[in-house]
Write an enzyme that holds these catalytic residues in place. Structure first.
Site, PDB file in Angstrom:
ATOM      1  N   CYS A 328     106.972   9.884  35.771  1.00  0.00           N
ATOM      2  CA  CYS A 328     108.208   9.237  36.235  1.00  0.00           C
ATOM      3  C   CYS A 328     109.272   9.017  35.169  1.00  0.00           C
ATOM      4  O   CYS A 328     110.438   9.319  35.430  1.00  0.00           O
ATOM      5  CB  CYS A 328     107.922   7.944  36.994  1.00  0.00           C
ATOM      6  SG  CYS A 328     106.262   7.338  36.932  1.00  0.00           S
ATOM      7  N   ARG A 357      94.862  10.449  31.666  1.00  0.00           N
ATOM      8  CA  ARG A 357      94.573   9.022  31.776  1.00  0.00           C
ATOM      9  C   ARG A 357      93.198   8.750  31.213  1.00  0.00           C
ATOM     10  O   ARG A 357      92.250   9.490  31.485  1.00  0.00           O
ATOM     11  CB  ARG A 357      94.629   8.574  33.240  1.00  0.00           C
ATOM     12  CG  ARG A 357      96.028   8.737  33.812  1.00  0.00           C
ATOM     13  CD  ARG A 357      96.128   8.246  35.232  1.00  0.00           C
ATOM     14  NE  ARG A 357      97.464   8.542  35.750  1.00  0.00           N
ATOM     15  CZ  ARG A 357      97.823   8.383  37.011  1.00  0.00           C
ATOM     16  NH1 ARG A 357      96.952   7.906  37.879  1.00  0.00           N
ATOM     17  NH2 ARG A 357      99.044   8.672  37.411  1.00  0.00           N
ATOM     18  N   ASP A 377     103.824  16.224  41.781  1.00  0.00           N
ATOM     19  CA  ASP A 377     104.619  15.011  41.693  1.00  0.00           C
ATOM     20  C   ASP A 377     106.067  15.274  42.085  1.00  0.00           C
ATOM     21  O   ASP A 377     106.557  16.391  41.928  1.00  0.00           O
ATOM     22  CB  ASP A 377     104.575  14.515  40.233  1.00  0.00           C
ATOM     23  CG  ASP A 377     104.770  13.016  40.127  1.00  0.00           C
ATOM     24  OD1 ASP A 377     104.949  12.371  41.174  1.00  0.00           O
ATOM     25  OD2 ASP A 377     104.742  12.501  39.003  1.00  0.00           O
ATOM     26  N   HIS A 379     109.941  12.808  42.462  1.00  0.00           N
ATOM     27  CA  HIS A 379     110.642  11.530  42.553  1.00  0.00           C
ATOM     28  C   HIS A 379     111.955  11.760  43.263  1.00  0.00           C
ATOM     29  O   HIS A 379     112.708  12.654  42.902  1.00  0.00           O
ATOM     30  CB  HIS A 379     110.845  10.950  41.161  1.00  0.00           C
ATOM     31  CG  HIS A 379     109.557  10.578  40.505  1.00  0.00           C
ATOM     32  ND1 HIS A 379     108.845  11.449  39.728  1.00  0.00           N
ATOM     33  CD2 HIS A 379     108.815   9.435  40.571  1.00  0.00           C
ATOM     34  CE1 HIS A 379     107.729  10.866  39.319  1.00  0.00           C
ATOM     35  NE2 HIS A 379     107.670   9.648  39.807  1.00  0.00           N
ATOM     36  N   LYS A 459     104.357   0.761  49.719  1.00  0.00           N
ATOM     37  CA  LYS A 459     103.916   2.161  49.711  1.00  0.00           C
ATOM     38  C   LYS A 459     103.219   2.548  51.004  1.00  0.00           C
ATOM     39  O   LYS A 459     102.759   1.698  51.766  1.00  0.00           O
ATOM     40  CB  LYS A 459     102.986   2.409  48.531  1.00  0.00           C
ATOM     41  CG  LYS A 459     101.720   1.560  48.573  1.00  0.00           C
ATOM     42  CD  LYS A 459     100.748   1.964  47.463  1.00  0.00           C
ATOM     43  CE  LYS A 459      99.487   1.130  47.524  1.00  0.00           C
ATOM     44  NZ  LYS A 459      98.476   1.542  46.574  1.00  0.00           N
TER      45      LYS A 459
END
Length: 624
Positions: A328, A357, A377, A379, A459
């Site tokens: 992001c 991660r 992904d 955005h 969400k």
RNA sequence: GCCGGUGUAGCUCAGCGGCAGAGCAGGUGAUUUGUAAUCACCAGGUCAGGGGUUCAAAUCCCCUCACCGGCUCCA
């Protein structure tokens, strides 16, 4: 079925007096509450009898089996085993027990034997109600400290029930089957650890899983299905079919090597998805894998997400870099790369972004939980007014994509404002309303998880159901009021002043790794034609026909078919077997007959011989 | 991270104090094959790693690492 029960008579008596077969019924439902068949009402009423076909009966049977197991364990281990809780679960039941000396799976056989004995003893299972203080005394006397703790700390009621079978007594709401003889078909499955009351801070107990059914066939089928599920485990199929590899010792746990065939499948998925996204106005970007630590300070990740981030790397010049756990902040930078007008919105930035991660070693699991993965992904930056339309579009898109992979059933969850949140309540209300409206307009059923949203926005999560009816979460759509604020991004509105856009994080597949793992199990490694890394293999009956096979190969290859050729000096049966094991959907057999008639013989995996045909006929078959 | 289990050839596993093994996969050769396994030979090892007990350790004990079943976590 319904039955009238007179005051002072048990349901069991009522069943017998009505000439019904007592063995068919397990428990009864009185006004929505399940009771034992020994229940004796104080006034006349109607009870609804649950037979062995009822799901709730199965749960009761399994719950009773948990008690049976606890009794067997107490017989073997005495007070070196303290019982805690043992509920039914979807695969059967478990019982958490605090053993003085840990037991292992080898001990299960012995426990099962003892259980069988107790079944043969056919002990009556009796319910008794006592006042809480009496129960506390009883379990103190029985030396069951966990039961005492539950009574003292967790149970509000003043009157509690206990169940007795022979020498064994358990604190339990019930109901149960009438005697241990009713439990015939059971199996203990595994031993594992489990925290008392599910908290990491508490002592670890041993959890024994088992299952039970009303018939032997059902038990057998269950065990067979478990074996089958094991066979389609992506961790077994992946290396077997040369799709991927995880070499924990030399490379690291949770780090995936995509082998050529796996990469082929991934590439097909990537391209399929990319086309769909570009049709909908998404702009693809590519961003670095590491970034200056300040970026992660600004984004807040270093403060909030630190425990999932690999530690900071410091160069000899003293610069700090961090491997990205999310994409992001980079996409924010894309937004910021020029001044944005409201006319530019919605701006949809997409990336197949690889993130890393740090996950604790114990949670890694094949492709489903890894340390390095690539998200599909994107955005979306938009005005608050545009949120609803964007979400509607996203839901349709998600459905379209998932359907292509054979996932037709979904569960959708909407998570709303939690106690701690950023942004104004007005903005949250507006956004939640937009999400609800979108879901309603599309006509999708969903559940609301009140207060379960992230601190930065509400969400929508989508769970898919695979071929074995297991559910997986892949897609997620999250609104974010936080990052735009932290980075101070804005667009110029029609009023010629600055406004903060709403940011929507979204992923449809989630990550290619996870989705691939799910797909492998969903298809049991047998990918449909469009995804199969090798669509067809040509099998010459003998090497004499290799030249003709080569011609067929060239022809199919030039038509875009992913095709291979097996030129080994082997018998046809052997080559077919090899192709079957590799799960190649189409086998093309060429020998004397085919050479003479200029045809090919087609065998479809799972269907067998389809006979001979022209290459064009096969191509037609493939496009269906 | 926690509890239990398991680490032996590329894979599946046997061996469980006394010479490192099998099947499959791989290589070579023979066979030229018609719808799920042709035959023979060859090669393949830090018995996860480290320490200890023992005349002797893959085998028994301890530590570390990894994986598996779960828990917690995540989604």
């Amino acid at each position: 079925m319904k039955i009238k029960v007179q005051a002072g008579k048990s349901i069991r008596q009522a069943i017998l007096e009505n000439g019904l077969d007592i063995d068919n019924f397990i428990v009864a439902d009185i006004d929505g509450k399940l009771v034992d068949l020994s229940y004796t009402p104080s006034n006349d009423l109607e009870a609804y009898l649950l037979d062995t076909q009822d799901q709730r009966s199965l749960e009761v049977l399994r719950h009773s089996t948990a008690h049976l197991m606890a009794q067997a364990i107490k017989r073997i281990y005495g007070n070196k085993a303290k019982i805690t809780v043992g509920p039914p679960v979807d695969i059967g039941f478990y019982y958490d027990i605090d053993f003085e000396e840990p037991i292992s799976e080898k001990d299960l056989e012995n426990i099962e034997k003892e259980m069988t004995k107790i079944v043969e003893e056919n002990l009556t299972i009796e319910r008794q109600e006592l006042r809480k203080e009496q129960a506390i005394e009883l379990f103190k006397k029985l030396d069951e400290p966990y039961k005492v703790l539950m009574l003292e700390q967790d149970i509000q009621e003043e009157v509690v029930s206990i169940y007795k079978q022979g020498e064994f007594i358990d604190l339990c709401r019930g109901p149960h089957v009438t005697s241990t003889g009713k439990i015939k078909y059971f199996k203990l499955l595994s031993v594992s650890g489990a925290y008392w009351k599910g908290s990491e801070k508490n002592k670890m107990l041993q959890r024994i899983y088992g299952t039970a059914f009303f018939t032997e066939e059902e038990l057998k089928r269950f065990l067979y299905q478990r074996e089958e599920a094991k066979k389609r485990d992506h961790r077994i199929l992946g290396p077997q079919l040369e799709l991927f590899e995880i070499d924990s010792s030399s490379i690291g746990g949770g780090l995936v090597i995509w082998l050529p065939k796996g990469e082929k499948v991934r590439y097909i998925i990537e391209e399929f998805l990319r086309k769909k996204l570009e049709e909908r106005g998404y702009l693809f970007v590519r961003t670095p894998h590491i970034a200056n630590s300040d970026l992660w300070r600004t984004s807040g990740h270093l403060a909030v997400y630190n425990k999932y981030m690999f530690p900071i790397m410091t160069t000899e010049e003293g610069q700090e870099f961090i491997v990205k756990p999310m994409n992001c902040p980079f996409h924010i930078k894309v937004f910021q790369s020029k001044t944005r007008s409201h006319k530019d919105l919605p701006l949809r930035i997409a990336e197949y972004g690889t993130v890393y991660r740090y996950e604790k070693s114990g949670v890694l699991h094949g492709l489903l939980r890894v340390r390095g993965f690539t998200q599909d992904d994107a955005h979306i930056f938009c005005t608050p007014d545009q949120v609803e339309d964007e979400i509607i579009d996203l839901i349709y898109l998600t459905k379209e994509i998932l359907t292509r992979f054979g996932f037709e059933n979904y569960k959708v969850y909407l998570s709303t404002r939690p106690e701690e949140f950023v942004g104004s309540i007005e903005l949250w209300d507006l956004a939640e309303k937009a999400l609800k409206n979108a879901l309603d307009k599309v006509g999708i059923e969903y559940m609301v998880n009140e207060g379960e949203g992230a601190f930065y926005g509400p969400k929508i999560d989508v769970e898919i159901t695979d071929a074995l009816s297991r559910t997986w979460q892949c897609s997620t759509i999250q609104l974010d009021f936080n990052l735009p604020q932290r980075f101070g991004i804005y667009y110029i509105g029609p009023d010629n002043s600055k406004h903060t856009p709403v940011m929507i994080h979204r992923a449809i597949l989630g990550s290619f790794e996870r989705f691939f793992g799910i797909l492998i199990e969903h298809y049991a490694g047998e990918f449909p034609l469009w995804l199969s890394p090798i669509q067809a293999i040509i099998l010459p009956v003998s090497q004499k026909f290799n030249d003709y096979a080569q011609q067929v190969f060239q022809e199919l290859k030039s038509r875009g078919i992913r095709v291979e050729i097996d030129k080994e000096a082997e018998k046809l049966g052997y080559k077919i077997r090899q192709a079957e094991i590799k799960k190649i959907p189409i086998m093309i057999i060429v020998g004397q007959k085919e050479v003479e008639s200029g045809t090919i013989s087609v065998r479809r995996k799972g269907q067998g011989d389809l006979g001979s045909m022209k290459i064009d006929d096969l191509l037609k078959l493939l496009t269906i």
